[in-house]
Design an enzyme around this catalytic site. Structure first.
Site, PDB file in Angstrom:
ATOM      1  N   TRP A   1      37.254  65.558   2.882  1.00  0.00           N
ATOM      2  CA  TRP A   1      38.504  65.075   3.276  1.00  0.00           C
ATOM      3  C   TRP A   1      39.706  65.387   2.549  1.00  0.00           C
ATOM      4  O   TRP A   1      40.732  66.053   2.806  1.00  0.00           O
ATOM      5  CB  TRP A   1      38.500  63.794   4.131  1.00  0.00           C
ATOM      6  CG  TRP A   1      37.755  63.561   5.309  1.00  0.00           C
ATOM      7  CD1 TRP A   1      36.582  62.912   5.281  1.00  0.00           C
ATOM      8  CD2 TRP A   1      37.994  64.324   6.344  1.00  0.00           C
ATOM      9  NE1 TRP A   1      35.994  63.276   6.581  1.00  0.00           N
ATOM     10  CE2 TRP A   1      36.967  63.703   7.330  1.00  0.00           C
ATOM     11  CE3 TRP A   1      39.154  65.226   6.821  1.00  0.00           C
ATOM     12  CZ2 TRP A   1      36.804  64.464   8.722  1.00  0.00           C
ATOM     13  CZ3 TRP A   1      38.989  65.689   8.295  1.00  0.00           C
ATOM     14  CH2 TRP A   1      37.899  65.001   8.965  1.00  0.00           C
TER      15      TRP A   1
ATOM     16  N   ASP B   1      44.393  58.196   1.556  1.00  0.00           N
ATOM     17  CA  ASP B   1      43.756  58.126   2.776  1.00  0.00           C
ATOM     18  C   ASP B   1      42.591  57.192   2.771  1.00  0.00           C
ATOM     19  O   ASP B   1      41.649  57.519   2.104  1.00  0.00           O
ATOM     20  CB  ASP B   1      43.248  59.651   3.047  1.00  0.00           C
ATOM     21  CG  ASP B   1      42.361  59.819   4.190  1.00  0.00           C
ATOM     22  OD1 ASP B   1      42.280  58.878   5.097  1.00  0.00           O
ATOM     23  OD2 ASP B   1      42.042  61.220   4.393  1.00  0.00           O
TER      24      ASP B   1
ATOM     25  N   LYS C   1      38.062  55.362  12.989  1.00  0.00           N
ATOM     26  CA  LYS C   1      36.891  55.103  12.292  1.00  0.00           C
ATOM     27  C   LYS C   1      36.419  53.750  12.018  1.00  0.00           C
ATOM     28  O   LYS C   1      35.554  53.216  12.303  1.00  0.00           O
ATOM     29  CB  LYS C   1      37.071  55.693  10.567  1.00  0.00           C
ATOM     30  CG  LYS C   1      37.480  57.042  10.608  1.00  0.00           C
ATOM     31  CD  LYS C   1      36.253  57.950  11.018  1.00  0.00           C
ATOM     32  CE  LYS C   1      36.944  59.392  11.359  1.00  0.00           C
ATOM     33  NZ  LYS C   1      37.454  60.304  10.107  1.00  0.00           N
TER      34      LYS C   1
HETATM   35  C1  LIG Z   1      38.124  61.231  10.194  1.00  0.00           C
HETATM   36  C2  LIG Z   1      38.882  61.614   8.754  1.00  0.00           C
HETATM   37  C3  LIG Z   1      40.050  62.311   8.936  1.00  0.00           C
HETATM   38  C4  LIG Z   1      40.808  63.011  10.179  1.00  0.00           C
HETATM   39  O1  LIG Z   1      40.982  62.131  11.027  1.00  0.00           O
HETATM   40  P1  LIG Z   1      41.313  62.784  12.489  1.00  0.00           P
HETATM   41  O2  LIG Z   1      42.123  61.525  13.171  1.00  0.00           O
HETATM   42  O3  LIG Z   1      40.318  63.187  13.308  1.00  0.00           O
HETATM   43  O4  LIG Z   1      42.573  63.710  12.349  1.00  0.00           O
HETATM   44  C5  LIG Z   1      40.877  62.315   7.571  1.00  0.00           C
HETATM   45  N1  LIG Z   1      40.491  61.669   6.495  1.00  0.00           N
HETATM   46  C6  LIG Z   1      39.253  60.825   6.467  1.00  0.00           C
HETATM   47  C7  LIG Z   1      38.887  60.268   5.380  1.00  0.00           C
HETATM   48  C8  LIG Z   1      38.451  60.637   7.699  1.00  0.00           C
HETATM   49  O5  LIG Z   1      37.480  60.047   7.860  1.00  0.00           O
END
Ligand SMILES: *Cc1c(COP(=O)(O)O)cnc(C)c1O
Length: 361
Positions: A103, A173, A197
């Protein structure tokens, strides 16, 4: 499990707390006497305004978000933030990124389209199984921010201490660890998390941004991509993801009632220990991440061969444990055990894997 539900180990969208789903069910046809479902409601209505206001306030309470930070609900998922962050925060056109897995790598790729990206540390050399030492990074004076992915969902790596940014703004993030433990918001300039998530349904990201980082000199940037647009309009410049905000708001209340993020952390540590203790004692399965950097949320593990990995995945699925296949880029298996995964789910899976090992020696 009630309702014939399965222990779902998906990396996302993932399980939500059952009491929250039940509340949503009960309010489905007629939300508190409004005569309609939240899905059918105008976002400009009084009843909806209360939903979004409470969601924001409950999140502020949970995370102790200081007053000089804005909370924004934006669409486009976490992925859009890979672009919005450099577009809004790169004043000098330069930022430092730490590469710790899939990511952060994706974020780096997008940021490079906007400005200069300095990858000051990387764990690519060992297939992203650790977090590099970031206590004394080489950070240019004019770098606009330092970017990390605080929990790498695919590689199962998490930071045990934040990098020394040497006075620069930290951007994180937190998608796959959001609300899994307490967080000192003032350590950061910007925190963001895709909610599917660890919180609610897909299609929304929560952005927590320090007010002074919101710029008003970006007229040439499309209006939807400016944080200012969302901040000035209470996340309702256009129709927001009303449903996701409503569901997330319920989860925020649920976590408050549970005892807050400290309690959530205690539960998560207790739960993850069950799994890691098993991996450490197993001769068939092993975790792929250096113990110090093991994630509480996403646990990648492998057997001695890809073939056996696939057999185990099939066996778990047949036994009612869903989504244990590792990400296609890493292989093996992965158990995602977010906030809403009950401890019994982890215990049941461990019991199953232990038995599998016993029978396939
Ligand atoms: C799933 C995820 C993303 C992307 O998320 P979307 O909502 O599908 O764009 C980005 N960063 C991390 C750490 C993730 O687990």
């Amino acid at each position: 499990m009630k309702y014939g539900r399965t222990f779902n180990f998906s990396a996302g969208p993932a399980m939500m707390p059952e009491p929250v789903l039940e509340e949503i069910r009960d309010e489905m046809m007629n939300y508190r006497g409004s005569g309609m479902c939240v899905m059918e409601m105008s976002h400009r209505s009084k009843v909806y305004q209360q939903i979004i206001d409470e969601a924001e306030q409950d999140l502020r309470d949970l995370m102790n978000i200081p007053d000089n930070y804005k909370v924004l609900f934006i669409q486009g998922g976490a992925t859009l933030q890979f672009s919005m962050i450099p577009m809004n925060l790169m004043k000098n056109g330069k930022a430092v990124y730490i590469e710790t897995g899939a990511w952060s790598s994706k974020a780096i790729k997008e940021a490079k389209k906007v400005g200069e990206v300095i990858v000051a540390a990387s764990s690519k050399d060992k297939n992203f199984t650790y977090v590099p030492d970031c206590s004394n990074l080489d950070i240019p004076e004019d770098a606009d921010y330092v970017y990390i992915c605080e929990n790498e969902t695919i590689h199962g790596v998490t930071w045990d201490m934040l990098p020394n940014t040497k006075g620069h703004i930290l951007v994180s993030d937190q998608s796959s660890m959001f609300l899994s433990k307490p967080c000192n918001v003032s350590d950061y300039g910007l925190i963001y998390a895709g909610v599917q998530k660890n919180v609610g349904p897909a299609g929304m990201v929560v952005v927590i941004i320090r007010e002074d980082l919101i710029r008003d000199d970006l007229e040439n940037l499309p209006i939807y991509l400016q944080y200012k647009t969302h901040a000035d309009n209470g996340s309702m410049y256009n129709t927001p993801n009303c449903w996701a905000i409503y569901c997330c708001g319920k989860v925020f209340k649920y976590l408050k009632k549970l005892g807050g993020l400290k309690e959530m952390q205690r539960i998560n540590e207790d739960k993850a220990k069950v799994f890691y203790d098993f991996l450490d004692s197993s001769k068939m399965f092993r975790g792929t991440v250096e113990p110090r950097f093991r994630s509480l949320m996403n646990i990648p593990f492998v057997t001695e061969s890809a073939e056996l990995d696939a057999q185990v995945v099939a066996a778990t699925k047949a036994a009612g444990y869903d989504n244990l296949k590792g990400h296609k880029s890493v292989g093996g298996l992965r158990a995602s055990i977010y906030n809403a995964m009950p401890k019994e789910g982890v215990e049941a899976l461990v019991k199953f894997l232990r038995q599998y090992e016993e029978e396939h020696k």
